[in-house]
Write a protein that holds these residues in place. Structure first.
Motif, PDB file in Angstrom:
ATOM      1  N   LEU A  18       0.829  -1.208   0.000  1.00 55.96           N
ATOM      2  CA  LEU A  18       0.000   0.000   0.000  1.00 55.96           C
ATOM      3  C   LEU A  18       0.861   1.255   0.000  1.00 55.96           C
ATOM      4  O   LEU A  18       0.563   2.214  -0.710  1.00 55.96           O
ATOM      5  CB  LEU A  18      -0.919   0.012   1.217  1.00 55.96           C
ATOM      6  N   GLU A  19       1.923   1.250   0.780  1.00 54.32           N
ATOM      7  CA  GLU A  19       2.800   2.418   0.829  1.00 54.32           C
ATOM      8  C   GLU A  19       3.457   2.672  -0.525  1.00 54.32           C
ATOM      9  O   GLU A  19       3.474   3.799  -1.022  1.00 54.32           O
ATOM     10  CB  GLU A  19       3.873   2.237   1.897  1.00 54.32           C
ATOM     11  N   LEU A  20       3.981   1.632  -1.154  1.00 50.26           N
ATOM     12  CA  LEU A  20       4.621   1.787  -2.468  1.00 50.26           C
ATOM     13  C   LEU A  20       3.616   2.236  -3.525  1.00 50.26           C
ATOM     14  O   LEU A  20       3.909   3.105  -4.342  1.00 50.26           O
ATOM     15  CB  LEU A  20       5.290   0.479  -2.886  1.00 50.26           C
ATOM     16  N   ALA A  21       2.432   1.658  -3.506  1.00 56.90           N
ATOM     17  CA  ALA A  21       1.392   2.060  -4.461  1.00 56.90           C
ATOM     18  C   ALA A  21       0.991   3.518  -4.224  1.00 56.90           C
ATOM     19  O   ALA A  21       0.857   4.295  -5.173  1.00 56.90           O
ATOM     20  CB  ALA A  21       0.177   1.148  -4.335  1.00 56.90           C
ATOM     21  N   GLY A  22       0.822   3.901  -2.964  1.00 62.50           N
ATOM     22  CA  GLY A  22       0.458   5.272  -2.645  1.00 62.50           C
ATOM     23  C   GLY A  22       1.502   6.267  -3.117  1.00 62.50           C
ATOM     24  O   GLY A  22       1.177   7.317  -3.686  1.00 62.50           O
ATOM     25  N   ARG A  23       2.773   5.952  -2.926  1.00 62.65           N
ATOM     26  CA  ARG A  23       3.851   6.835  -3.396  1.00 62.65           C
ATOM     27  C   ARG A  23       3.831   6.954  -4.921  1.00 62.65           C
ATOM     28  O   ARG A  23       4.013   8.034  -5.465  1.00 62.65           O
ATOM     29  CB  ARG A  23       5.204   6.316  -2.930  1.00 62.65           C
ATOM     30  N   TRP A  24       3.622   5.840  -5.600  1.00 61.62           N
ATOM     31  CA  TRP A  24       3.599   5.849  -7.069  1.00 61.62           C
ATOM     32  C   TRP A  24       2.437   6.706  -7.574  1.00 61.62           C
ATOM     33  O   TRP A  24       2.613   7.532  -8.462  1.00 61.62           O
ATOM     34  CB  TRP A  24       3.503   4.420  -7.601  1.00 61.62           C
ATOM     35  N   PHE A  25       1.242   6.521  -6.991  1.00 64.16           N
ATOM     36  CA  PHE A  25       0.074   7.309  -7.404  1.00 64.16           C
ATOM     37  C   PHE A  25       0.309   8.796  -7.153  1.00 64.16           C
ATOM     38  O   PHE A  25      -0.020   9.637  -7.985  1.00 64.16           O
ATOM     39  CB  PHE A  25      -1.194   6.862  -6.674  1.00 64.16           C
ATOM     40  N   CYS A  26       0.881   9.127  -5.991  1.00 63.04           N
ATOM     41  CA  CYS A  26       1.109  10.542  -5.659  1.00 63.04           C
ATOM     42  C   CYS A  26       2.084  11.195  -6.630  1.00 63.04           C
ATOM     43  O   CYS A  26       1.908  12.353  -6.994  1.00 63.04           O
ATOM     44  CB  CYS A  26       1.613  10.666  -4.223  1.00 63.04           C
ATOM     45  N   LYS A  27       3.086  10.465  -7.062  1.00 62.92           N
ATOM     46  CA  LYS A  27       4.039  11.021  -8.034  1.00 62.92           C
ATOM     47  C   LYS A  27       3.352  11.332  -9.359  1.00 62.92           C
ATOM     48  O   LYS A  27       3.762  12.236 -10.078  1.00 62.92           O
ATOM     49  CB  LYS A  27       5.209  10.068  -8.248  1.00 62.92           C
ATOM     50  N   ALA A  78      -6.115  -6.128  -4.946  1.00 57.86           N
ATOM     51  CA  ALA A  78      -6.385  -5.301  -6.126  1.00 57.86           C
ATOM     52  C   ALA A  78      -7.430  -4.233  -5.816  1.00 57.86           C
ATOM     53  O   ALA A  78      -7.267  -3.065  -6.186  1.00 57.86           O
ATOM     54  CB  ALA A  78      -6.849  -6.161  -7.294  1.00 57.86           C
ATOM     55  N   ARG A  79      -8.494  -4.588  -5.116  1.00 59.16           N
ATOM     56  CA  ARG A  79      -9.553  -3.631  -4.780  1.00 59.16           C
ATOM     57  C   ARG A  79      -9.034  -2.569  -3.806  1.00 59.16           C
ATOM     58  O   ARG A  79      -9.353  -1.400  -3.919  1.00 59.16           O
ATOM     59  CB  ARG A  79     -10.763  -4.366  -4.198  1.00 59.16           C
ATOM     60  N   MET A  80      -8.210  -2.964  -2.840  1.00 60.00           N
ATOM     61  CA  MET A  80      -7.700  -1.998  -1.874  1.00 60.00           C
ATOM     62  C   MET A  80      -6.763  -0.993  -2.550  1.00 60.00           C
ATOM     63  O   MET A  80      -6.828   0.204  -2.285  1.00 60.00           O
ATOM     64  CB  MET A  80      -6.985  -2.690  -0.720  1.00 60.00           C
ATOM     65  N   ILE A  81      -5.919  -1.458  -3.439  1.00 62.89           N
ATOM     66  CA  ILE A  81      -5.005  -0.561  -4.141  1.00 62.89           C
ATOM     67  C   ILE A  81      -5.787   0.355  -5.081  1.00 62.89           C
ATOM     68  O   ILE A  81      -5.503   1.550  -5.178  1.00 62.89           O
ATOM     69  CB  ILE A  81      -3.905  -1.358  -4.859  1.00 62.89           C
ATOM     70  N   ALA A  82      -6.810  -0.168  -5.746  1.00 62.64           N
ATOM     71  CA  ALA A  82      -7.650   0.662  -6.615  1.00 62.64           C
ATOM     72  C   ALA A  82      -8.402   1.712  -5.790  1.00 62.64           C
ATOM     73  O   ALA A  82      -8.534   2.869  -6.211  1.00 62.64           O
ATOM     74  CB  ALA A  82      -8.634  -0.206  -7.392  1.00 62.64           C
ATOM     75  N   GLU A  87      -9.123   7.348  -3.805  1.00 57.12           N
ATOM     76  CA  GLU A  87      -9.135   8.325  -2.715  1.00 57.12           C
ATOM     77  C   GLU A  87      -8.004   9.340  -2.857  1.00 57.12           C
ATOM     78  O   GLU A  87      -8.168  10.505  -2.498  1.00 57.12           O
ATOM     79  CB  GLU A  87      -9.083   7.620  -1.357  1.00 57.12           C
ATOM     80  N   LEU A  88      -6.871   8.943  -3.415  1.00 56.17           N
ATOM     81  CA  LEU A  88      -5.785   9.895  -3.649  1.00 56.17           C
ATOM     82  C   LEU A  88      -6.164  10.913  -4.728  1.00 56.17           C
ATOM     83  O   LEU A  88      -5.711  12.059  -4.691  1.00 56.17           O
ATOM     84  CB  LEU A  88      -4.494   9.171  -3.999  1.00 56.17           C
ATOM     85  N   VAL A  89      -7.005  10.527  -5.667  1.00 58.26           N
ATOM     86  CA  VAL A  89      -7.518  11.497  -6.640  1.00 58.26           C
ATOM     87  C   VAL A  89      -8.360  12.545  -5.906  1.00 58.26           C
ATOM     88  O   VAL A  89      -8.270  13.741  -6.197  1.00 58.26           O
ATOM     89  CB  VAL A  89      -8.323  10.817  -7.770  1.00 58.26           C
ATOM     90  N   HIS A  90      -9.144  12.122  -4.925  1.00 53.59           N
ATOM     91  CA  HIS A  90      -9.910  13.086  -4.133  1.00 53.59           C
ATOM     92  C   HIS A  90      -8.969  14.019  -3.356  1.00 53.59           C
ATOM     93  O   HIS A  90      -9.224  15.220  -3.258  1.00 53.59           O
ATOM     94  CB  HIS A  90     -10.864  12.388  -3.172  1.00 53.59           C
ATOM     95  N   VAL A  91      -7.884  13.481  -2.827  1.00 52.80           N
ATOM     96  CA  VAL A  91      -6.899  14.322  -2.144  1.00 52.80           C
ATOM     97  C   VAL A  91      -6.351  15.361  -3.117  1.00 52.80           C
ATOM     98  O   VAL A  91      -6.244  16.542  -2.789  1.00 52.80           O
ATOM     99  CB  VAL A  91      -5.763  13.470  -1.532  1.00 52.80           C
TER     100      VAL A  91
END
Length: 136
Positions: A18-27, A78-82, A87-91
């Motif tokens: 989750l942390e790695l996916a979150g960092r990738w999405f934020c970038k 897969a569902r949790m990462i999606a 939610e990061l798009v909302h951020v």
């Protein structure tokens, strides 16, 4: 950028994933200057099977820096990462002022989306432009 994963996921998902996916999405979502200031706390605490996640800011005066995301801890990987990506798009929408929620009692039903006022009481959830973008 700091992303903290709090709570205990099920065996299906690892916190590091989750942390790695979150960092990738934020970038992908934020410019470098915003990334340096951004702090996201992800809590794995929702257990309602019909509720996947929610993004919000903890303090409206500090909303450009600190955000919270709650995720359903029982989702598959897969569902949790999606859902995290959604939610990061909302951020992103909060950070860049695309989505502004009103707190005054006479305007609670209104949302300002990219400069346009939308009454969320008379619009279907699936027609909200901020949800259309986040689902994309």
């Amino acid at each position: 950028m700091r992303i903290n994963i709090l709570g205990r996921p099920t065996k299906k998902v690892k916190k590091k994933q989750l942390e790695l996916a979150g960092r990738w999405f934020c970038k992908k979502l934020f410019d470098p200057a915003t990334l340096r200031r951004l702090k996201v706390e992800v809590k794995l605490n929702i257990s309602d099977p019909y509720y996947f996640g929610e993004a919000f800011y903890s303090n409206p005066k500090d909303c450009n820096y600190r955000y919270n995301i709650s995720l359903n801890r029982h989702l598959g990987d897969a569902r949790m990462i999606a859902t995290l990506a959604h939610e990061l798009v909302h951020v992103k929408q909060y950070v860049y002022g695309e989505y502004v929620k009103f707190t005054r009692p006479d305007k609670e039903h209104l949302v300002k989306w990219c400069g346009e006022y939308i009454d969320h009481q008379t619009t279907s959830y699936w027609e909200y432009p901020w949800e259309i973008e986040a689902c994309g």
